[in-house]
Design a protein around this motif. Structure first.
Motif, short mmCIF file in Angstrom:
data_model
loop_
_atom_site.label_atom_id
_atom_site.label_comp_id
_atom_site.label_asym_id
_atom_site.label_seq_id
_atom_site.Cartn_x
_atom_site.Cartn_y
_atom_site.Cartn_z
N ALA A 178 39.66 35.80 42.13
CA ALA A 178 39.00 35.46 40.86
C ALA A 178 38.02 36.53 40.40
O ALA A 178 37.62 36.56 39.24
CB ALA A 178 38.29 34.12 41.00
N ASN A 179 37.63 37.40 41.34
CA ASN A 179 36.60 38.40 41.03
C ASN A 179 37.07 39.82 41.37
O ASN A 179 36.50 40.49 42.24
CB ASN A 179 35.33 38.07 41.84
CG ASN A 179 34.76 36.72 41.44
OD1 ASN A 179 34.08 36.60 40.43
ND2 ASN A 179 35.04 35.69 42.23
N PRO A 180 38.12 40.28 40.69
CA PRO A 180 38.69 41.59 41.04
C PRO A 180 37.78 42.75 40.63
O PRO A 180 37.07 42.67 39.63
CB PRO A 180 39.99 41.62 40.23
CG PRO A 180 39.75 40.70 39.08
CD PRO A 180 38.81 39.64 39.56
N GLY A 209 48.01 32.06 34.98
CA GLY A 209 47.56 30.73 34.62
C GLY A 209 46.99 29.95 35.80
O GLY A 209 46.79 28.73 35.71
N LEU A 210 46.68 30.62 36.91
CA LEU A 210 46.12 29.94 38.08
C LEU A 210 44.69 29.48 37.79
O LEU A 210 43.99 30.10 37.01
CB LEU A 210 46.07 30.91 39.27
CG LEU A 210 47.40 31.35 39.86
CD1 LEU A 210 47.20 32.58 40.73
CD2 LEU A 210 48.02 30.21 40.67
N GLU A 211 44.26 28.42 38.49
CA GLU A 211 42.88 27.97 38.27
C GLU A 211 41.89 28.99 38.82
O GLU A 211 40.75 29.05 38.38
CB GLU A 211 42.66 26.57 38.84
CG GLU A 211 42.32 26.49 40.30
CD GLU A 211 43.33 25.65 41.11
OE1 GLU A 211 43.04 25.38 42.27
OE2 GLU A 211 44.39 25.30 40.56
N TYR A 212 42.33 29.80 39.79
CA TYR A 212 41.43 30.84 40.32
C TYR A 212 41.84 32.23 39.80
O TYR A 212 41.59 33.24 40.46
CB TYR A 212 41.40 30.80 41.84
CG TYR A 212 42.76 30.94 42.50
CD1 TYR A 212 43.52 29.82 42.81
CD2 TYR A 212 43.29 32.20 42.80
CE1 TYR A 212 44.77 29.94 43.40
CE2 TYR A 212 44.53 32.33 43.39
CZ TYR A 212 45.27 31.20 43.69
OH TYR A 212 46.50 31.33 44.27
N ALA A 213 42.45 32.27 38.62
CA ALA A 213 42.84 33.56 38.03
C ALA A 213 41.61 34.44 37.78
O ALA A 213 40.48 33.95 37.75
CB ALA A 213 43.59 33.31 36.73
N SER A 214 41.86 35.72 37.58
CA SER A 214 40.79 36.68 37.33
C SER A 214 39.84 36.21 36.23
O SER A 214 40.28 35.78 35.17
CB SER A 214 41.40 38.02 36.91
OG SER A 214 40.40 38.89 36.47
N LYS A 215 38.54 36.34 36.53
CA LYS A 215 37.54 35.98 35.52
C LYS A 215 37.23 37.16 34.61
O LYS A 215 36.43 37.05 33.70
CB LYS A 215 36.24 35.56 36.22
CG LYS A 215 36.34 34.27 37.00
CD LYS A 215 34.99 33.99 37.66
CE LYS A 215 35.08 32.90 38.70
NZ LYS A 215 33.89 32.93 39.59
N THR A 216 37.82 38.31 34.92
CA THR A 216 37.49 39.53 34.18
C THR A 216 38.72 40.07 33.48
O THR A 216 39.71 40.41 34.13
CB THR A 216 36.96 40.61 35.16
OG1 THR A 216 36.03 39.98 36.03
CG2 THR A 216 36.29 41.74 34.42
N ALA A 217 38.65 40.15 32.15
CA ALA A 217 39.77 40.72 31.39
C ALA A 217 39.98 42.17 31.83
O ALA A 217 39.03 42.89 32.08
CB ALA A 217 39.47 40.66 29.90
N GLY A 218 41.25 42.56 31.91
CA GLY A 218 41.54 43.95 32.25
C GLY A 218 41.44 44.28 33.73
O GLY A 218 41.55 45.44 34.11
N LYS A 219 41.24 43.27 34.56
CA LYS A 219 41.21 43.50 36.02
C LYS A 219 41.98 42.37 36.69
O LYS A 219 41.79 41.20 36.36
CB LYS A 219 39.78 43.52 36.57
CG LYS A 219 38.95 44.67 36.05
CD LYS A 219 37.55 44.66 36.65
CE LYS A 219 36.69 45.74 35.99
NZ LYS A 219 35.32 45.73 36.49
#
Ligand SMILES: [Zn+2]
Ligand SMILES: [Zn+2]
Length: 390
Positions: A23-25, A90-100
């Motif tokens: 979620a935090n890449p 579409g995961l609930e823990y998908a990346s919170k940062t666009a572009g990463k």
């Protein structure tokens, strides 16, 4: 011996770490959150030493066995960085940062090595020392090289190194490994062919770089078909061809070509580079153009040492069961910067099945948490078999 029971117990906890990292890449060397999380966990596990800032932002944890009679020291490596792309899972823990996005599964590699470190720090059922290596910048930044150049091997006394990468398409619980070259050297070339532009209706008054560029691309096909021994492997892919002008009635001054060159042998690599430069220079000249070539060498060939690859295959078999380890597979033409660690020390790089998922670097890719007990067990078993407790 199937997967270790301890990893069945730790499975959901390790999956939680993985999803948190997912979620935090973070990209390349810029990994403040990920490297801090790794270092904090390693300290919590009771590692004997945790060193940050190795190779700019890499982390190394040291775990001493119950004994260390022969100064044996194994390095186990995971990569921590994500890719500069948007996630579409579409995961609930998908990346919170666009572009990463963690689209190469390095979140899973990091979590599995953390899991192995936790187990090894709890049990210490080996004679020697383990260094768990968390590297930055695998995706194009040569973080593995940065750690080697920072003196990591000497500083920690690492004698052998092992790395692991997930593989979509390979069933979960299966492994693939081979001796010798397993992944390619990846070089890049940029070619600027310069003519003299003008009106498209008066071609006799210009030096048109476009036919020169077309002829160059065609002539470069002969590196693979005519220069390199057909038994050897080479890829020459020119993937970019453009002019600055978008007009259909303007002949531009220059054409830019760019592409990638993949090889599995240093001699072939030298030959391909030399032939590309000759072909590009002579073809441009034949069309009355000037040319500028920027040839950049990237990651070297990833070469597994035979003895270590055979041993890794045996250990994978002990974890996965008979018939679930594919030994001696043909090499791939992708590249991997664990190659730098294998140039510095003997070792092996092994693939672990990710099941029927999207391919790596795809916006719908996701690391498969079901692989966790297998990956962790492989690392733990490797340590316990390679450095058996006295
Ligand atoms: Zn990747
Ligand atoms: Zn990767």
């Amino acid at each position: 011996m199937p997967v270790k029971n301890r990893f069945a117990e730790l499975h959901s906890e390790i999956a939680e770490w993985r999803r948190d990292i997912h979620a935090n890449p973070e990209l390349l060397y810029d990994l403040p959150r990920t490297s801090a999380l790794v270092a904090e966990k390693l300290r919590d596990f009771g590692c004997d030493e945790v060193v940050t800032g190795v190779g700019i932002s890499g982390v190394v944890g040291v775990i001493n066995g119950k004994t260390n009679s022969g100064d044996a020291c194994l390095g186990l490596r995971a990569d921590m960085d994500a890719l500069p792309m948007d996630e579409k899972t579409g995961l609930e823990y998908a990346s919170k940062t666009a572009g990463k996005m963690h689209a190469c599964g390095h979140d899973g590699h990091t979590a599995m090595l953390l899991g192995a470190a936790k187990y090894l720090a709890e049990t210490r059922n080996f004679d020697g020392k383990v260094c768990v290596i968390f590297q930055p910048a695998e995706e194009g930044g040569a973080g593995g090289k940065a750690m080697v150049d920072d003196g990591m091997m000497e500083r920690f006394g690492i004698r052998e190194v092992y790395g692991m990468h997930n593989e979509p398409g390979l069933p979960v619980g299966e492994f693939g490994v081979a001796a010798g070259p397993i992944m390619a050297a990846a070089d890049e070339v940029e070619i600027i062919i310069k003519g003299r532009g003008g009106h498209a209706a008066q071609p006799h008054n210009v030096i048109d770089p476009v036919p020169a560029a077309c002829a160059t691309v065609m002539a470069l096909q002969t590196v693979a078909s005519r220069s390199v021994n057909p038994i050897e492997s080479v890829v020459v892919s020119i993937c970019v061809m453009n002019t600055e002008s978008a007009a259909t009635n303007v002949i531009d001054d220059a054409v830019r070509l760019a592409g990638t060159i993949r090889t599995l042998d240093e001699g072939v690599r030298d030959l391909a580079e030399a032939r590309i430069k000759e072909i590009v220079t002579s073809t441009a000249k034949a069309y009355g153009c000037e040319v500028e070539i920027n040839y950049e060498r990237g990651y070297p060939v990833t070469v597994n040492h035979e003895e270590n690859a055979i041993m890794a295959s045996e250990i994978a078999q002990a974890v996965a069961g008979a018939g679930r380890v594919h030994y001696g597979r043909p090499p791939r033409m992708g590249a991997e910067d664990f190659s730098y660690m294998l140039l510095a020390r003997p070792g092996a790089f092994i693939n672990i099945g990710n099941g029927d998922t999207a391919k790596v670097h795809h916006p719908k890719y996701n690391f498969n948490d079901d692989a966790i007990p297998y990956g962790c067990s492989f690392f733990a078993e490797l340590v316990e078999r390679r450095m058996p407790a006295a």
